[in-house]
Design a protein around this motif. Structure first.
Motif, PDB file in Angstrom:
ATOM      1  N   MET A 120      10.342  -5.649  -5.183  1.00 54.08           N
ATOM      2  CA  MET A 120       9.163  -5.810  -6.035  1.00 54.08           C
ATOM      3  C   MET A 120       7.941  -5.231  -5.332  1.00 54.08           C
ATOM      4  O   MET A 120       7.720  -5.487  -4.151  1.00 54.08           O
ATOM      5  CB  MET A 120       8.947  -7.293  -6.354  1.00 54.08           C
ATOM      6  CG  MET A 120       7.789  -7.551  -7.312  1.00 54.08           C
ATOM      7  SD  MET A 120       7.698  -9.297  -7.752  1.00 54.08           S
ATOM      8  CE  MET A 120       6.325  -9.240  -8.889  1.00 54.08           C
ATOM      9  N   THR A 121       7.177  -4.433  -6.028  1.00 54.12           N
ATOM     10  CA  THR A 121       6.012  -3.804  -5.423  1.00 54.12           C
ATOM     11  C   THR A 121       4.788  -4.705  -5.521  1.00 54.12           C
ATOM     12  O   THR A 121       4.671  -5.534  -6.410  1.00 54.12           O
ATOM     13  CB  THR A 121       5.708  -2.469  -6.111  1.00 54.12           C
ATOM     14  OG1 THR A 121       5.441  -2.707  -7.496  1.00 54.12           O
ATOM     15  CG2 THR A 121       6.876  -1.505  -5.986  1.00 54.12           C
ATOM     16  N   SER A 122       3.859  -4.509  -4.581  1.00 48.53           N
ATOM     17  CA  SER A 122       2.614  -5.262  -4.552  1.00 48.53           C
ATOM     18  C   SER A 122       1.462  -4.374  -5.000  1.00 48.53           C
ATOM     19  O   SER A 122       1.633  -3.173  -5.234  1.00 48.53           O
ATOM     20  CB  SER A 122       2.349  -5.759  -3.124  1.00 48.53           C
ATOM     21  OG  SER A 122       2.089  -4.655  -2.277  1.00 48.53           O
ATOM     22  N   ARG A 123       0.284  -4.958  -5.087  1.00 46.89           N
ATOM     23  CA  ARG A 123      -0.896  -4.173  -5.443  1.00 46.89           C
ATOM     24  C   ARG A 123      -1.141  -3.073  -4.416  1.00 46.89           C
ATOM     25  O   ARG A 123      -1.512  -1.958  -4.771  1.00 46.89           O
ATOM     26  CB  ARG A 123      -2.118  -5.089  -5.528  1.00 46.89           C
ATOM     27  CG  ARG A 123      -3.412  -4.340  -5.810  1.00 46.89           C
ATOM     28  CD  ARG A 123      -4.600  -5.256  -5.897  1.00 46.89           C
ATOM     29  NE  ARG A 123      -4.508  -6.140  -7.044  1.00 46.89           N
ATOM     30  CZ  ARG A 123      -5.446  -7.030  -7.356  1.00 46.89           C
ATOM     31  NH1 ARG A 123      -6.519  -7.153  -6.595  1.00 46.89           N
ATOM     32  NH2 ARG A 123      -5.315  -7.790  -8.422  1.00 46.89           N
ATOM     33  N   GLU A 124      -0.918  -3.390  -3.137  1.00 47.89           N
ATOM     34  CA  GLU A 124      -1.108  -2.380  -2.094  1.00 47.89           C
ATOM     35  C   GLU A 124      -0.140  -1.208  -2.260  1.00 47.89           C
ATOM     36  O   GLU A 124      -0.520  -0.050  -2.077  1.00 47.89           O
ATOM     37  CB  GLU A 124      -0.930  -3.017  -0.710  1.00 47.89           C
ATOM     38  CG  GLU A 124      -2.042  -3.958  -0.297  1.00 47.89           C
ATOM     39  CD  GLU A 124      -1.882  -5.340  -0.900  1.00 47.89           C
ATOM     40  OE1 GLU A 124      -0.843  -5.595  -1.550  1.00 47.89           O
ATOM     41  OE2 GLU A 124      -2.801  -6.175  -0.721  1.00 47.89           O
ATOM     42  N   ASP A 125       1.112  -1.520  -2.611  1.00 43.90           N
ATOM     43  CA  ASP A 125       2.100  -0.468  -2.819  1.00 43.90           C
ATOM     44  C   ASP A 125       1.707   0.425  -4.001  1.00 43.90           C
ATOM     45  O   ASP A 125       1.792   1.657  -3.921  1.00 43.90           O
ATOM     46  CB  ASP A 125       3.485  -1.072  -3.079  1.00 43.90           C
ATOM     47  CG  ASP A 125       3.938  -1.987  -1.952  1.00 43.90           C
ATOM     48  OD1 ASP A 125       3.592  -1.705  -0.787  1.00 43.90           O
ATOM     49  OD2 ASP A 125       4.636  -2.978  -2.242  1.00 43.90           O
ATOM     50  N   GLU A 126       1.291  -0.211  -5.093  1.00 48.00           N
ATOM     51  CA  GLU A 126       0.878   0.557  -6.272  1.00 48.00           C
ATOM     52  C   GLU A 126      -0.341   1.414  -5.949  1.00 48.00           C
ATOM     53  O   GLU A 126      -0.455   2.566  -6.409  1.00 48.00           O
ATOM     54  CB  GLU A 126       0.548  -0.401  -7.428  1.00 48.00           C
ATOM     55  CG  GLU A 126       1.710  -1.264  -7.883  1.00 48.00           C
ATOM     56  CD  GLU A 126       2.760  -0.479  -8.654  1.00 48.00           C
ATOM     57  OE1 GLU A 126       2.437   0.651  -9.089  1.00 48.00           O
ATOM     58  OE2 GLU A 126       3.883  -0.989  -8.817  1.00 48.00           O
ATOM     59  N   SER A 127      -1.255   0.875  -5.135  1.00 47.09           N
ATOM     60  CA  SER A 127      -2.456   1.620  -4.773  1.00 47.09           C
ATOM     61  C   SER A 127      -2.113   2.869  -3.968  1.00 47.09           C
ATOM     62  O   SER A 127      -2.655   3.953  -4.207  1.00 47.09           O
ATOM     63  CB  SER A 127      -3.395   0.716  -3.965  1.00 47.09           C
ATOM     64  OG  SER A 127      -4.511   1.438  -3.503  1.00 47.09           O
ATOM     65  N   ALA A 180       6.975  -0.222  -0.871  1.00 45.64           N
ATOM     66  CA  ALA A 180       7.460  -1.604  -0.832  1.00 45.64           C
ATOM     67  C   ALA A 180       8.610  -1.748   0.159  1.00 45.64           C
ATOM     68  O   ALA A 180       8.687  -2.734   0.900  1.00 45.64           O
ATOM     69  CB  ALA A 180       7.905  -2.035  -2.227  1.00 45.64           C
ATOM     70  N   ARG A 231       7.118  -1.659   3.672  1.00 42.14           N
ATOM     71  CA  ARG A 231       6.376  -2.885   3.968  1.00 42.14           C
ATOM     72  C   ARG A 231       7.339  -4.056   4.191  1.00 42.14           C
ATOM     73  O   ARG A 231       7.132  -4.894   5.072  1.00 42.14           O
ATOM     74  CB  ARG A 231       5.417  -3.194   2.814  1.00 42.14           C
ATOM     75  CG  ARG A 231       4.265  -4.109   3.182  1.00 42.14           C
ATOM     76  CD  ARG A 231       3.391  -4.366   1.962  1.00 42.14           C
ATOM     77  NE  ARG A 231       2.869  -3.136   1.386  1.00 42.14           N
ATOM     78  CZ  ARG A 231       1.761  -2.529   1.815  1.00 42.14           C
ATOM     79  NH1 ARG A 231       1.096  -3.023   2.830  1.00 42.14           N
ATOM     80  NH2 ARG A 231       1.336  -1.425   1.234  1.00 42.14           N
ATOM     81  N   ARG A 232       8.386  -4.102   3.406  1.00 43.87           N
ATOM     82  CA  ARG A 232       9.369  -5.187   3.532  1.00 43.87           C
ATOM     83  C   ARG A 232      10.155  -5.069   4.843  1.00 43.87           C
ATOM     84  O   ARG A 232      10.410  -6.070   5.519  1.00 43.87           O
ATOM     85  CB  ARG A 232      10.331  -5.131   2.349  1.00 43.87           C
ATOM     86  CG  ARG A 232      11.379  -6.236   2.336  1.00 43.87           C
ATOM     87  CD  ARG A 232      12.233  -6.164   1.082  1.00 43.87           C
ATOM     88  NE  ARG A 232      12.997  -4.931   0.995  1.00 43.87           N
ATOM     89  CZ  ARG A 232      12.741  -3.942   0.146  1.00 43.87           C
ATOM     90  NH1 ARG A 232      11.737  -4.015  -0.694  1.00 43.87           N
ATOM     91  NH2 ARG A 232      13.492  -2.848   0.137  1.00 43.87           N
ATOM     92  N   THR A 268      -6.906  -1.075  -0.185  1.00 39.16           N
ATOM     93  CA  THR A 268      -7.062  -1.728  -1.475  1.00 39.16           C
ATOM     94  C   THR A 268      -6.732  -0.756  -2.584  1.00 39.16           C
ATOM     95  O   THR A 268      -6.429   0.405  -2.355  1.00 39.16           O
ATOM     96  CB  THR A 268      -8.512  -2.226  -1.664  1.00 39.16           C
ATOM     97  OG1 THR A 268      -9.354  -1.076  -1.774  1.00 39.16           O
ATOM     98  CG2 THR A 268      -8.956  -3.079  -0.488  1.00 39.16           C
TER      99      THR A 268
END
Length: 284
Positions: free
Chosen positions: A1-8, A63, A66-67, A276
């Motif tokens: 699952m991606t986070s806001r940071e990943d999408e950014s 993601a 980061r994981r 961000t």
């Protein structure tokens, strides 16, 4: 699952790629003037559309990095699998961007793996990732690896394993041109020409051979030696190189993907805190 940071990070990478596409004139490369794609065979509008198809895959790469939290063989294999799926998705959306996907995928993953890294540090982190083999990669040699073997060129893999030297050179060229007072499009064109002047572009080697590569490198150096895109003499030399490469139908596509990588790295916030959703490439 991606986070806001990943999408950014993914959106910043796509913005860097579409920003590169918008530059004019890019010698031998697709730009907004080439709507009919008579020379490059890649329609500019179609390329902008298919660039957006990179975003989900790039976010998934971020993601995964980061994981995982460190460069490992497992991460390298996961990034390879995501990259192949993304390449298929981009093909369904119109194709293109294969070289940019390789460069941006590794740099996005490196930025997620080391959120405090900036500039050349990100390229060095990408170097650690690609130091492991992608054991899920197809056994048959790619066109790029075949060309690399034939001509002794580093190719995309060699560029990454060396820590993306041409991304770093493009970053240096951006800083130098901006310090000299160049406008942003001019600085980015100088960065592109800096890459073109020394890159052993396997796409160009495949298309037209080593004589064409040396011709393009010399032409790019000539523009920079004339003062670059910010000077009258440099603009005249750039226009001549652009007309020459379009007439010959020679397209140094490898340089475009590396410029997009440099623009992505350049777009990341200077603060050392995690990035961000406001990360974006600089465009005029």
């Amino acid at each position: 699952m991606t986070s806001r940071e990943d999408e950014s990070l993914a959106q910043a990478a796509v913005a860097a790629l579409t920003g590169q596409l918008a530059l004019v004139p890019k010698p031998g490369l697709p730009d907004p003037r080439d709507l009919a794609a008579r020379v490059t065979r890649q329609d500019h509008c179609g390329l902008r559309w298919s660039a957006k198809a990179l975003a989900p895959g790039l976010a998934a790469m971020a993601a995964a990095a980061r994981r995982t939290g460190e460069a490992t063989p497992r991460l390298r294999a996961e990034l390879g699998a995501i990259g192949r799926c993304t390449e298929h998705s981009v093909g369904l959306a119109g194709g293109g961007h294969r070289g940019a996907l390789w460069t941006l995928g590794l740099l996005v993953s490196a930025a997620a793996l080391d959120p405090r890294a900036r500039g050349a540090e990100i390229a060095q982190t990408a170097k650690r990732i690609v130091g492991y083999p992608d054991r899920g990669a197809p056994r048959r040699p790619s066109r790029g690896s075949s060309v690399s073997a034939r001509y002794g060129a580093a190719g995309a893999r060699g560029e990454a394993r060396a820590g993306f030297p041409h991304v770093r050179r493009a970053l240096d060229a951006l800083g130098k041109a901006r310090s000299a007072g160049a406008r942003e499009p001019e600085a980015q064109l100088d960065a592109l020409l800096t890459v073109m002047s020394t890159l052993q572009d396997t796409e160009l080697l495949h298309l037209a051979g080593p004589l064409a590569l040396r011709h393009v490198q010399a032409g790019a150096r000539g523009v920079l030696e004339a003062g670059g895109a910010a000077t009258p003499a440099g603009r005249e030399a750039l226009a001549a190189l652009d007309a020459d490469l379009h007439t010959r139908a020679w397209s140094p596509r490898g340089s475009a993907g590396l410029l997009a990588g440099a623009l992505f790295v350049d777009s990341l916030p200077l603060a050392s805190s995690p990035r961000t959703a406001n990360a974006r490439t600089r465009v005029a």
